[in-house]
Write a protein that holds these residues in place. Sequence first.
Motif, mmCIF file in Angstrom:
data_model
loop_
_atom_site.group_PDB
_atom_site.id
_atom_site.type_symbol
_atom_site.label_atom_id
_atom_site.label_comp_id
_atom_site.label_asym_id
_atom_site.label_seq_id
_atom_site.Cartn_x
_atom_site.Cartn_y
_atom_site.Cartn_z
ATOM 1 N N ALA A 181 0.827 -1.204 0.000
ATOM 2 C CA ALA A 181 0.000 0.000 0.000
ATOM 3 C C ALA A 181 0.863 1.257 0.000
ATOM 4 O O ALA A 181 0.500 2.279 -0.604
ATOM 5 N N THR A 182 2.008 1.217 0.663
ATOM 6 C CA THR A 182 2.899 2.382 0.656
ATOM 7 C C THR A 182 3.502 2.588 -0.728
ATOM 8 O O THR A 182 3.681 3.727 -1.169
ATOM 9 N N VAL A 183 3.801 1.490 -1.420
ATOM 10 C CA VAL A 183 4.348 1.598 -2.779
ATOM 11 C C VAL A 183 3.307 2.212 -3.716
ATOM 12 O O VAL A 183 3.629 3.075 -4.543
ATOM 13 N N THR A 184 2.060 1.783 -3.582
ATOM 14 C CA THR A 184 0.992 2.316 -4.432
ATOM 15 C C THR A 184 0.802 3.813 -4.201
ATOM 16 O O THR A 184 0.713 4.603 -5.158
ATOM 17 N N ALA A 185 0.733 4.220 -2.936
ATOM 18 C CA ALA A 185 0.552 5.643 -2.619
ATOM 19 C C ALA A 185 1.737 6.456 -3.111
ATOM 20 O O ALA A 185 1.579 7.565 -3.636
ATOM 21 N N ALA A 186 2.945 5.911 -2.977
ATOM 22 C CA ALA A 186 4.135 6.618 -3.443
ATOM 23 C C ALA A 186 4.112 6.793 -4.956
ATOM 24 O O ALA A 186 4.469 7.855 -5.479
ATOM 25 N N GLY A 187 3.678 5.764 -5.677
ATOM 26 C CA GLY A 187 3.631 5.839 -7.125
ATOM 27 C C GLY A 187 2.661 6.888 -7.627
ATOM 28 O O GLY A 187 2.865 7.470 -8.701
ATOM 29 N N HIS A 188 1.608 7.154 -6.846
ATOM 30 C CA HIS A 188 0.648 8.190 -7.210
ATOM 31 C C HIS A 188 1.133 9.586 -6.831
ATOM 32 O O HIS A 188 0.491 10.584 -7.187
ATOM 33 N N GLY A 189 2.217 9.661 -6.088
ATOM 34 C CA GLY A 189 2.729 10.958 -5.664
ATOM 35 C C GLY A 189 1.845 11.666 -4.660
ATOM 36 O O GLY A 189 1.926 12.881 -4.502
ATOM 37 N N ASP A 190 1.006 10.898 -3.983
ATOM 38 C CA ASP A 190 0.077 11.469 -2.996
ATOM 39 C C ASP A 190 0.742 11.446 -1.632
ATOM 40 O O ASP A 190 0.776 10.407 -0.957
ATOM 41 N N CYS A 191 1.261 12.594 -1.208
ATOM 42 C CA CYS A 191 2.014 12.647 0.055
ATOM 43 C C CYS A 191 1.135 12.354 1.258
ATOM 44 O O CYS A 191 1.575 11.714 2.209
ATOM 45 N N VAL A 192 -0.102 12.842 1.227
ATOM 46 C CA VAL A 192 -0.993 12.615 2.358
ATOM 47 C C VAL A 192 -1.352 11.136 2.467
ATOM 48 O O VAL A 192 -1.303 10.551 3.547
ATOM 49 N N GLY A 226 6.332 13.987 10.993
ATOM 50 C CA GLY A 226 5.658 14.371 9.762
ATOM 51 C C GLY A 226 5.169 15.797 9.734
ATOM 52 O O GLY A 226 4.751 16.282 8.701
ATOM 53 N N TRP A 227 5.166 16.508 10.883
ATOM 54 C CA TRP A 227 4.667 17.885 10.906
ATOM 55 C C TRP A 227 5.822 18.842 10.695
ATOM 56 O O TRP A 227 6.847 18.732 11.350
ATOM 57 N N PRO A 228 5.581 19.894 9.922
ATOM 58 C CA PRO A 228 4.516 19.971 8.939
ATOM 59 C C PRO A 228 5.036 19.882 7.521
ATOM 60 O O PRO A 228 4.299 20.047 6.576
ATOM 61 N N CYS A 229 6.374 19.662 7.357
ATOM 62 C CA CYS A 229 6.952 19.863 6.031
ATOM 63 C C CYS A 229 7.202 18.591 5.242
ATOM 64 O O CYS A 229 7.495 18.664 4.056
ATOM 65 N N GLY A 230 7.105 17.426 5.869
ATOM 66 C CA GLY A 230 7.493 16.222 5.160
ATOM 67 C C GLY A 230 6.719 15.993 3.890
ATOM 68 O O GLY A 230 7.278 15.791 2.811
ATOM 69 N N GLY A 231 5.373 15.974 3.997
ATOM 70 C CA GLY A 231 4.559 15.697 2.830
ATOM 71 C C GLY A 231 4.634 16.782 1.775
ATOM 72 O O GLY A 231 4.399 16.521 0.600
ATOM 73 N N ALA A 232 4.968 17.999 2.166
ATOM 74 C CA ALA A 232 4.948 19.098 1.214
ATOM 75 C C ALA A 232 6.188 19.108 0.326
ATOM 76 O O ALA A 232 6.171 19.662 -0.757
ATOM 77 N N THR A 233 7.307 18.527 0.769
ATOM 78 C CA THR A 233 8.559 18.662 0.044
ATOM 79 C C THR A 233 9.020 17.371 -0.614
ATOM 80 O O THR A 233 9.954 17.397 -1.405
ATOM 81 N N ALA A 234 8.401 16.245 -0.316
ATOM 82 C CA ALA A 234 8.862 14.983 -0.865
ATOM 83 C C ALA A 234 8.342 14.800 -2.283
ATOM 84 O O ALA A 234 7.185 15.063 -2.578
ATOM 85 N N GLY A 235 9.229 14.318 -3.188
ATOM 86 C CA GLY A 235 8.825 14.026 -4.549
ATOM 87 C C GLY A 235 8.493 12.553 -4.702
ATOM 88 O O GLY A 235 8.673 11.747 -3.781
ATOM 89 N N VAL A 236 8.021 12.178 -5.895
ATOM 90 C CA VAL A 236 7.639 10.794 -6.148
ATOM 91 C C VAL A 236 8.837 9.859 -5.964
ATOM 92 O O VAL A 236 8.711 8.778 -5.384
ATOM 93 N N ALA A 237 10.005 10.260 -6.459
ATOM 94 C CA ALA A 237 11.190 9.410 -6.330
ATOM 95 C C ALA A 237 11.544 9.171 -4.868
ATOM 96 O O ALA A 237 11.915 8.051 -4.479
ATOM 97 N N ASP A 238 11.428 10.217 -4.047
ATOM 98 C CA ASP A 238 11.718 10.064 -2.618
ATOM 99 C C ASP A 238 10.725 9.103 -1.967
ATOM 100 O O ASP A 238 11.101 8.252 -1.155
ATOM 101 N N LEU A 239 9.453 9.257 -2.310
ATOM 102 C CA LEU A 239 8.431 8.396 -1.724
ATOM 103 C C LEU A 239 8.627 6.945 -2.142
ATOM 104 O O LEU A 239 8.498 6.018 -1.329
ATOM 105 N N LEU A 240 8.940 6.718 -3.411
ATOM 106 C CA LEU A 240 9.146 5.355 -3.884
ATOM 107 C C LEU A 240 10.348 4.707 -3.215
ATOM 108 O O LEU A 240 10.311 3.518 -2.866
ATOM 109 N N ALA A 241 11.413 5.465 -3.039
ATOM 110 C CA ALA A 241 12.595 4.925 -2.362
ATOM 111 C C ALA A 241 12.276 4.584 -0.912
ATOM 112 O O ALA A 241 12.734 3.573 -0.380
#
Length: 276
Positions: A181-192, A226-241
């Motif tokens: 599920a984390t991989v799927t959310a990361a692939g969509h680039g949805d930080c939240v 996670g407050w408050p900057c993590g989701g706002a600055t992470a890109g898709v590549a960061d999330l996938l990694a």
Amino acid sequence: MEQRAAEQPPRIRARVPAQGRAEPVRGRHPADADGAQRVPATPGPRADSEPAARIHAAAAPPPAATVRKPQRHSVRAQVLAALRDSLLSGELAPGAVYSAPALAESFGVSPTPVREAMQQLAVEGAVEVVPNRGFRVAERTPRDLAELAEVRSMLEVPAVLRLARALPPERWEELRPAAAATVTAAGHGDCVAYAEADRAFHRALLDLTGNRQLMLVADDLHRRTGWPCGGATAGVADLLADAADHMALLDALTAQDPALAERILRDHLTGTRFPH
């Protein structure tokens, strides 16, 4: 320059339904003068010979499911969830000040559940109370995030290592859907969505310890990182990694390689690629 909520309230995507109104609760009969509780008389059969069971059914109070109950706690929970999403997405900007009435207008609710939700966020360290103004969104420095990640590592790594030596491989495979599920959310680039899936994976991981207090403390630390900057600055590549770490960790645990699992989890928690 600090943002004043009264001038420009943020656009929060979630709409919270108006809170319900409680139905009056019927009380007991008052006590008689001698202090004894009055017991209502049981009605006898009707003149038309209607069955007694039907009479009692008609006189009985409505089932609990049909009685509307107060919804204030439900509204507060929905407001709290929406505010957390707005913090992660960056709609509530770090350093900006927001007033409860302005936020309440955005949600279409009264200020009370918003204030209660903001007080909870203050306890979690996401916002700070500003007297006579509202709440300021907390700003996390790199040092703050590094210290929180270190504390998380001190709690989670030893716990997972104990599990690695005790659990069979099939127990770790049960966590594979949560990691996917984390991989799927990361692939969509949805930080939240990724933040929630990431927290769900780590909760499932620590749930295997059976230690409720550990889970509560670890979950609180997870929110704070996670407050408050993590989701706002992470890109898709960061999330996938970051999500790939979850899969690699399960691979190591399934292979019963505690040393590799420790290295993966420690780097995952303390790495600077993405604030967890």
